[in-house]
Scaffold this motif. Sequence first.
Motif, mmCIF file in Angstrom:
data_model
loop_
_atom_site.group_PDB
_atom_site.id
_atom_site.type_symbol
_atom_site.label_atom_id
_atom_site.label_comp_id
_atom_site.label_asym_id
_atom_site.label_seq_id
_atom_site.Cartn_x
_atom_site.Cartn_y
_atom_site.Cartn_z
ATOM 1 N N THR A 88 39.734 93.322 45.697
ATOM 2 C CA THR A 88 41.023 93.873 45.293
ATOM 3 C C THR A 88 42.193 93.110 45.907
ATOM 4 O O THR A 88 43.337 93.287 45.486
ATOM 5 C CB THR A 88 41.146 95.351 45.711
ATOM 6 O OG1 THR A 88 40.986 95.445 47.135
ATOM 7 C CG2 THR A 88 40.088 96.203 45.026
ATOM 8 N N ASP A 90 42.885 89.459 48.793
ATOM 9 C CA ASP A 90 42.692 88.020 48.978
ATOM 10 C C ASP A 90 41.300 87.771 49.540
ATOM 11 O O ASP A 90 40.998 88.160 50.671
ATOM 12 C CB ASP A 90 43.742 87.465 49.950
ATOM 13 C CG ASP A 90 45.147 87.525 49.369
ATOM 14 O OD1 ASP A 90 45.288 87.967 48.213
ATOM 15 O OD2 ASP A 90 46.092 87.136 50.070
ATOM 16 N N SER A 126 40.344 84.180 45.825
ATOM 17 C CA SER A 126 41.191 85.017 44.968
ATOM 18 C C SER A 126 42.469 85.415 45.691
ATOM 19 O O SER A 126 42.557 85.360 46.923
ATOM 20 C CB SER A 126 40.437 86.283 44.530
ATOM 21 O OG SER A 126 40.332 87.193 45.606
ATOM 22 N N HIS A 127 43.453 85.829 44.908
ATOM 23 C CA HIS A 127 44.729 86.290 45.467
ATOM 24 C C HIS A 127 45.144 87.562 44.742
ATOM 25 O O HIS A 127 45.260 87.587 43.506
ATOM 26 C CB HIS A 127 45.800 85.213 45.300
ATOM 27 C CG HIS A 127 47.146 85.610 45.803
ATOM 28 N ND1 HIS A 127 47.367 86.014 47.098
ATOM 29 C CD2 HIS A 127 48.362 85.685 45.179
ATOM 30 C CE1 HIS A 127 48.637 86.296 47.274
ATOM 31 N NE2 HIS A 127 49.270 86.122 46.117
ATOM 32 N N LYS A 128 45.315 88.635 45.507
ATOM 33 C CA LYS A 128 45.685 89.945 44.955
ATOM 34 C C LYS A 128 44.730 90.375 43.847
ATOM 35 O O LYS A 128 45.137 90.896 42.811
ATOM 36 C CB LYS A 128 47.126 89.912 44.446
ATOM 37 C CG LYS A 128 48.145 89.699 45.557
ATOM 38 C CD LYS A 128 49.568 89.734 45.019
ATOM 39 C CE LYS A 128 50.579 89.560 46.143
ATOM 40 N NZ LYS A 128 51.982 89.581 45.661
ATOM 41 N N GLY A 129 43.456 90.104 44.070
ATOM 42 C CA GLY A 129 42.425 90.535 43.135
ATOM 43 C C GLY A 129 42.183 89.605 41.970
ATOM 44 O O GLY A 129 41.281 89.842 41.153
ATOM 45 N N THR A 130 42.952 88.526 41.859
ATOM 46 C CA THR A 130 42.796 87.573 40.755
ATOM 47 C C THR A 130 42.031 86.341 41.228
ATOM 48 O O THR A 130 42.450 85.674 42.187
ATOM 49 C CB THR A 130 44.159 87.132 40.209
ATOM 50 O OG1 THR A 130 44.880 88.274 39.754
ATOM 51 C CG2 THR A 130 43.982 86.155 39.056
ATOM 52 N N MET A 132 40.978 82.694 41.641
ATOM 53 C CA MET A 132 41.805 81.497 41.527
ATOM 54 C C MET A 132 40.980 80.227 41.311
ATOM 55 O O MET A 132 41.557 79.128 41.165
ATOM 56 C CB MET A 132 42.647 81.322 42.799
ATOM 57 C CG MET A 132 43.467 82.539 43.179
ATOM 58 S SD MET A 132 44.683 82.989 41.910
ATOM 59 C CE MET A 132 45.824 81.605 42.045
#
Length: 225
Positions: A88, A90, A126-130, A132
Motif C-alpha cells: 500500500t 513504498d 513501488s511508490h504509494k502502492g504503485t 514502478m
Amino acid sequence: MAAFARRKEQRLSRPDPSRKRALDARAAELVRLLNARERFCTASSCDGRVIVTDTDGTGIQKKNCTWLLVTHDPCVKDDVMTALEKATGDVVFKFEPFVLHVLCRELQDAQLLAVRSTHCLEVPLSHKGTLMVSEEYIEFLVHVANQKMEENIRRIDRFHKGLELALEAAVPADTLFPKGPEKSHSVYMHRRKRRTAQEQADPSRELEPQDDAESSLALFAEIML
C-alpha cells in the motif's frame, strides 16, 4: 574482567528478542564458537536474507514498516509478486548479507573480529502502492539476490574457518604474563612484529604453517570484501 563476565551472563540469559526467536541455522555455529570464549559475547546475528518491506513513505524505514516477505534461502519471482499484492506504500526489495554483532572484553579482541562488508542490495519497487518497475526487472533482481545469497553462504564458511584459525593463533597476553605491566599488551602485537622482522630479514622466505595461522588476523580484512 569480572564485570564483562557478569554482563555476558546477563545478556545470554535473556529471551531471544528477534522476530524468529531463534538463531539462524548458518550463524548458529559461529555464535556458539564465540560464546564459548570468555572474551566474547554475541549480541545479534543474521545469516543473510531477502526481504520485501512496505513503508508509509516517511523515509523512516524502521517505523510503520510492514514485512511483506522474508526468507533466508533463495527465493523465486512469484514470491515477490505475491508479496507486492499486499503493498500500500513504498516497497523496497533487499538482500542483506550475514551480520554478527559481538561484545568484546578488550580492544585487541575487537580488532581480531573487525570485518565489514558491502555485499548487499536495496532497490525500491513501488511508490504509494504503485509498482514502478516491470515484472521482468523483478525477475532480474531475484536472480541477482540469489547469486548474492549463494556467495554469502560461501563467505560464512570462509569466515568460520578463518575465525577458528585466528582464535587458535591469538593467545591473550594475560595468559602468559599474569603480573606486571606486560599484562596490558597483547601477544597479537608480539607475533605481528616477529613476523614483520622475519619478512624483512628474508623477503623471499615462504611462510611456515604456524605463520599462516598467525596471518589469520589480516585474512579477516579480505574475507568479506
